[in-house]
Design a protein around this motif. Structure first.
Motif, PDB file in Angstrom:
ATOM      1  N   SER A 109      41.407  -8.133  14.474  1.00  0.00           N
ATOM      2  CA  SER A 109      41.024  -8.258  13.065  1.00  0.00           C
ATOM      3  C   SER A 109      39.869  -9.242  12.902  1.00  0.00           C
ATOM      4  O   SER A 109      39.084  -9.123  11.959  1.00  0.00           O
ATOM      5  CB  SER A 109      42.227  -8.689  12.218  1.00  0.00           C
ATOM      6  N   ILE A 110      39.754 -10.214  13.810  1.00  0.00           N
ATOM      7  CA  ILE A 110      38.607 -11.131  13.786  1.00  0.00           C
ATOM      8  C   ILE A 110      37.336 -10.370  14.153  1.00  0.00           C
ATOM      9  O   ILE A 110      36.271 -10.578  13.569  1.00  0.00           O
ATOM     10  CB  ILE A 110      38.838 -12.293  14.775  1.00  0.00           C
ATOM     11  N   PHE A 111      37.469  -9.499  15.094  1.00  0.00           N
ATOM     12  CA  PHE A 111      36.347  -8.741  15.666  1.00  0.00           C
ATOM     13  C   PHE A 111      35.821  -7.674  14.708  1.00  0.00           C
ATOM     14  O   PHE A 111      34.633  -7.367  14.694  1.00  0.00           O
ATOM     15  CB  PHE A 111      36.859  -8.106  16.964  1.00  0.00           C
ATOM     16  N   LEU A 112      36.701  -7.135  13.879  1.00  0.00           N
ATOM     17  CA  LEU A 112      36.356  -5.960  13.070  1.00  0.00           C
ATOM     18  C   LEU A 112      36.182  -6.272  11.592  1.00  0.00           C
ATOM     19  O   LEU A 112      36.226  -5.369  10.755  1.00  0.00           O
ATOM     20  CB  LEU A 112      37.432  -4.881  13.252  1.00  0.00           C
ATOM     21  N   THR A 113      36.005  -7.561  11.244  1.00  0.00           N
ATOM     22  CA  THR A 113      35.834  -7.942   9.849  1.00  0.00           C
ATOM     23  C   THR A 113      34.651  -8.900   9.704  1.00  0.00           C
ATOM     24  O   THR A 113      34.159  -9.464  10.682  1.00  0.00           O
ATOM     25  CB  THR A 113      37.099  -8.625   9.296  1.00  0.00           C
ATOM     26  N   ASN A 114      34.243  -9.099   8.457  1.00  0.00           N
ATOM     27  CA  ASN A 114      33.192 -10.055   8.122  1.00  0.00           C
ATOM     28  C   ASN A 114      33.601 -10.812   6.865  1.00  0.00           C
ATOM     29  O   ASN A 114      34.515 -10.403   6.143  1.00  0.00           O
ATOM     30  CB  ASN A 114      31.857  -9.333   7.874  1.00  0.00           C
ATOM     31  N   GLY A 115      32.890 -11.915   6.595  1.00  0.00           N
ATOM     32  CA  GLY A 115      33.073 -12.642   5.342  1.00  0.00           C
ATOM     33  C   GLY A 115      34.486 -13.138   5.115  1.00  0.00           C
ATOM     34  O   GLY A 115      35.134 -13.679   6.020  1.00  0.00           O
ATOM     35  N   LEU A 205      31.385  -7.104  27.248  1.00  0.00           N
ATOM     36  CA  LEU A 205      30.544  -7.588  26.151  1.00  0.00           C
ATOM     37  C   LEU A 205      29.673  -6.473  25.602  1.00  0.00           C
ATOM     38  O   LEU A 205      29.565  -6.290  24.388  1.00  0.00           O
ATOM     39  CB  LEU A 205      29.682  -8.762  26.630  1.00  0.00           C
ATOM     40  N   VAL A 206      29.055  -5.715  26.493  1.00  0.00           N
ATOM     41  CA  VAL A 206      28.203  -4.600  26.067  1.00  0.00           C
ATOM     42  C   VAL A 206      29.037  -3.545  25.334  1.00  0.00           C
ATOM     43  O   VAL A 206      28.664  -3.066  24.256  1.00  0.00           O
ATOM     44  CB  VAL A 206      27.478  -3.974  27.279  1.00  0.00           C
ATOM     45  N   PHE A 207      30.171  -3.201  25.918  1.00  0.00           N
ATOM     46  CA  PHE A 207      31.024  -2.156  25.353  1.00  0.00           C
ATOM     47  C   PHE A 207      31.523  -2.540  23.962  1.00  0.00           C
ATOM     48  O   PHE A 207      31.425  -1.755  23.010  1.00  0.00           O
ATOM     49  CB  PHE A 207      32.198  -1.896  26.293  1.00  0.00           C
ATOM     50  N   PHE A 208      32.067  -3.756  23.822  1.00  0.00           N
ATOM     51  CA  PHE A 208      32.668  -4.139  22.551  1.00  0.00           C
ATOM     52  C   PHE A 208      31.626  -4.493  21.492  1.00  0.00           C
ATOM     53  O   PHE A 208      31.871  -4.297  20.294  1.00  0.00           O
ATOM     54  CB  PHE A 208      33.677  -5.269  22.756  1.00  0.00           C
ATOM     55  N   LYS A 209      30.471  -4.993  21.895  1.00  0.00           N
ATOM     56  CA  LYS A 209      29.388  -5.174  20.924  1.00  0.00           C
ATOM     57  C   LYS A 209      28.993  -3.832  20.327  1.00  0.00           C
ATOM     58  O   LYS A 209      28.762  -3.709  19.118  1.00  0.00           O
ATOM     59  CB  LYS A 209      28.172  -5.821  21.608  1.00  0.00           C
ATOM     60  N   GLY A 210      28.912  -2.817  21.186  1.00  0.00           N
ATOM     61  CA  GLY A 210      28.585  -1.478  20.707  1.00  0.00           C
ATOM     62  C   GLY A 210      29.624  -0.944  19.746  1.00  0.00           C
ATOM     63  O   GLY A 210      29.292  -0.346  18.718  1.00  0.00           O
ATOM     64  N   ARG A 212      31.675  -2.722  17.879  1.00  0.00           N
ATOM     65  CA  ARG A 212      31.617  -3.505  16.632  1.00  0.00           C
ATOM     66  C   ARG A 212      30.475  -3.024  15.742  1.00  0.00           C
ATOM     67  O   ARG A 212      30.631  -2.860  14.525  1.00  0.00           O
ATOM     68  CB  ARG A 212      31.465  -4.989  16.964  1.00  0.00           C
ATOM     69  N   GLU A 213      29.329  -2.790  16.337  1.00  0.00           N
ATOM     70  CA  GLU A 213      28.171  -2.326  15.567  1.00  0.00           C
ATOM     71  C   GLU A 213      28.426  -0.940  14.987  1.00  0.00           C
ATOM     72  O   GLU A 213      28.037  -0.640  13.849  1.00  0.00           O
ATOM     73  CB  GLU A 213      26.925  -2.324  16.453  1.00  0.00           C
ATOM     74  N   ALA A 214      29.091  -0.097  15.767  1.00  0.00           N
ATOM     75  CA  ALA A 214      29.376   1.251  15.280  1.00  0.00           C
ATOM     76  C   ALA A 214      30.333   1.221  14.092  1.00  0.00           C
ATOM     77  O   ALA A 214      30.225   2.030  13.165  1.00  0.00           O
ATOM     78  CB  ALA A 214      29.963   2.096  16.413  1.00  0.00           C
ATOM     79  N   ILE A 215      31.270   0.268  14.113  1.00  0.00           N
ATOM     80  CA  ILE A 215      32.279   0.206  13.050  1.00  0.00           C
ATOM     81  C   ILE A 215      31.754  -0.550  11.817  1.00  0.00           C
ATOM     82  O   ILE A 215      31.944  -0.114  10.690  1.00  0.00           O
ATOM     83  CB  ILE A 215      33.569  -0.476  13.577  1.00  0.00           C
ATOM     84  N   LEU A 216      31.062  -1.676  12.050  1.00  0.00           N
ATOM     85  CA  LEU A 216      30.620  -2.510  10.927  1.00  0.00           C
ATOM     86  C   LEU A 216      29.184  -2.250  10.494  1.00  0.00           C
ATOM     87  O   LEU A 216      28.757  -2.711   9.446  1.00  0.00           O
ATOM     88  CB  LEU A 216      30.770  -3.995  11.290  1.00  0.00           C
ATOM     89  N   GLY A 217      28.427  -1.551  11.343  1.00  0.00           N
ATOM     90  CA  GLY A 217      27.018  -1.319  11.028  1.00  0.00           C
ATOM     91  C   GLY A 217      26.126  -2.214  11.866  1.00  0.00           C
ATOM     92  O   GLY A 217      26.554  -3.237  12.397  1.00  0.00           O
ATOM     93  N   SER A 218      24.890  -1.849  11.994  1.00  0.00           N
ATOM     94  CA  SER A 218      23.967  -2.538  12.904  1.00  0.00           C
ATOM     95  C   SER A 218      23.673  -3.974  12.476  1.00  0.00           C
ATOM     96  O   SER A 218      23.153  -4.761  13.247  1.00  0.00           O
ATOM     97  CB  SER A 218      22.653  -1.775  13.004  1.00  0.00           C
ATOM     98  N   SER A 219      24.023  -4.347  11.235  1.00  0.00           N
ATOM     99  CA  SER A 219      23.771  -5.721  10.793  1.00  0.00           C
ATOM    100  C   SER A 219      24.824  -6.694  11.297  1.00  0.00           C
ATOM    101  O   SER A 219      24.679  -7.896  11.170  1.00  0.00           O
ATOM    102  CB  SER A 219      23.769  -5.783   9.260  1.00  0.00           C
ATOM    103  N   ALA A 220      25.930  -6.177  11.897  1.00  0.00           N
ATOM    104  CA  ALA A 220      27.008  -7.036  12.368  1.00  0.00           C
ATOM    105  C   ALA A 220      26.533  -7.926  13.492  1.00  0.00           C
ATOM    106  O   ALA A 220      25.748  -7.527  14.314  1.00  0.00           O
ATOM    107  CB  ALA A 220      28.185  -6.195  12.833  1.00  0.00           C
TER     108      ALA A 220
END
Length: 220
Positions: A109-115, A205-210, A212-220
């Protein structure tokens, strides 16, 4: 010993739980990497209810759910036991294994959320970490005492995956706030059977960054 196959996915902490148990017991097995975006007919056949990895297939008989598999391994190959022999200690171990299964996914939940959502996720996880450190680990080197046991395997995701999540989102929760739990992560990853069977950190790191970006958008 029979024919042992493991259907899994390299980046999954649940998959690693089973690998660690098999390696800890010295059980040879065939590993089958699954593409979770294009699941094999075997995966669906062996786990038709959840269609998830890991799946252990022993002499053609499938067993699903990671900690159920770990207990099966411990029952079938009793050498180097992972569960304590004392009934009370055994019951406590099962309690904390269940706690790990119920609460362990919360780190994502830390990884997949913002704000504000992430702030709440951090607070919730800090409460979980405090419970684990104070009530389960205490002053022990491992959850199992001087040696790893089934509880260490259940909490294994904290040892490697949480560090990757922290790096991606720019946090340092364990080291700054939970010294005993942080020390455990280092001790756990230095056990040879664990150290030799951890997914590559850079690849993670590469896999999970990808992801995260796919789920939250490229601005994550």
């Amino acid at each position: 010993m029979g024919d042992v196959k493991l259907h899994g996915s390299w980046a999954s902490a649940f998959n690693s739980r089973v690998i660690w148990a098999l390696k800890f017991k010295g059980i040879p097995f065939e590993y089958i990497e699954e593409d979770l975006s294009n699941k094999s007919p075997q995966l669906v056949q062996y786990n038709p209810i959840h269609k998830k990895i890991p799946i252990l297939v022993h002499d053609g008989k499938p067993i699903c759910e990671s900690m159920t598999i770990v207990e099966y391994i411990d029952d079938f190959w009793p050498e180097n036991p992972l569960l304590p022999s004392d009934p009370h200690e055994r019951a406590l171990a099962r309690f904390w294994v269940k706690f790990a299964d119920q609460k362990g996914d919360s780190i994502w939940s830390i990884f997949l959320t913002n704000g504000e959502e992430r702030e709440k996720a951090i607070k919730d996880n800090m409460e979980i970490f405090k419970i684990v450190e104070d009530q389960c680990l205490g002053e022990k080197k491992f959850f199992g005492g001087d040696n790893i046991n089934i509880v260490d395997i259940a909490f294994g995701g904290f040892a490697h995956w949480l560090g990757v999540i922290e790096e991606i989102v720019g946090l340092n929760l364990l080291e700054e706030n939970f010294p005993a739990l942080h020390a455990w992560t280092k001790n756990f990853k230095e056990v040879p059977v664990i150290k030799e069977n951890l997914p590559d950190r850079d690849k993670m790191l590469v896999f999970f960054k990808g992801r995260r970006e796919a789920i939250l958008g490229s601005s994550a």
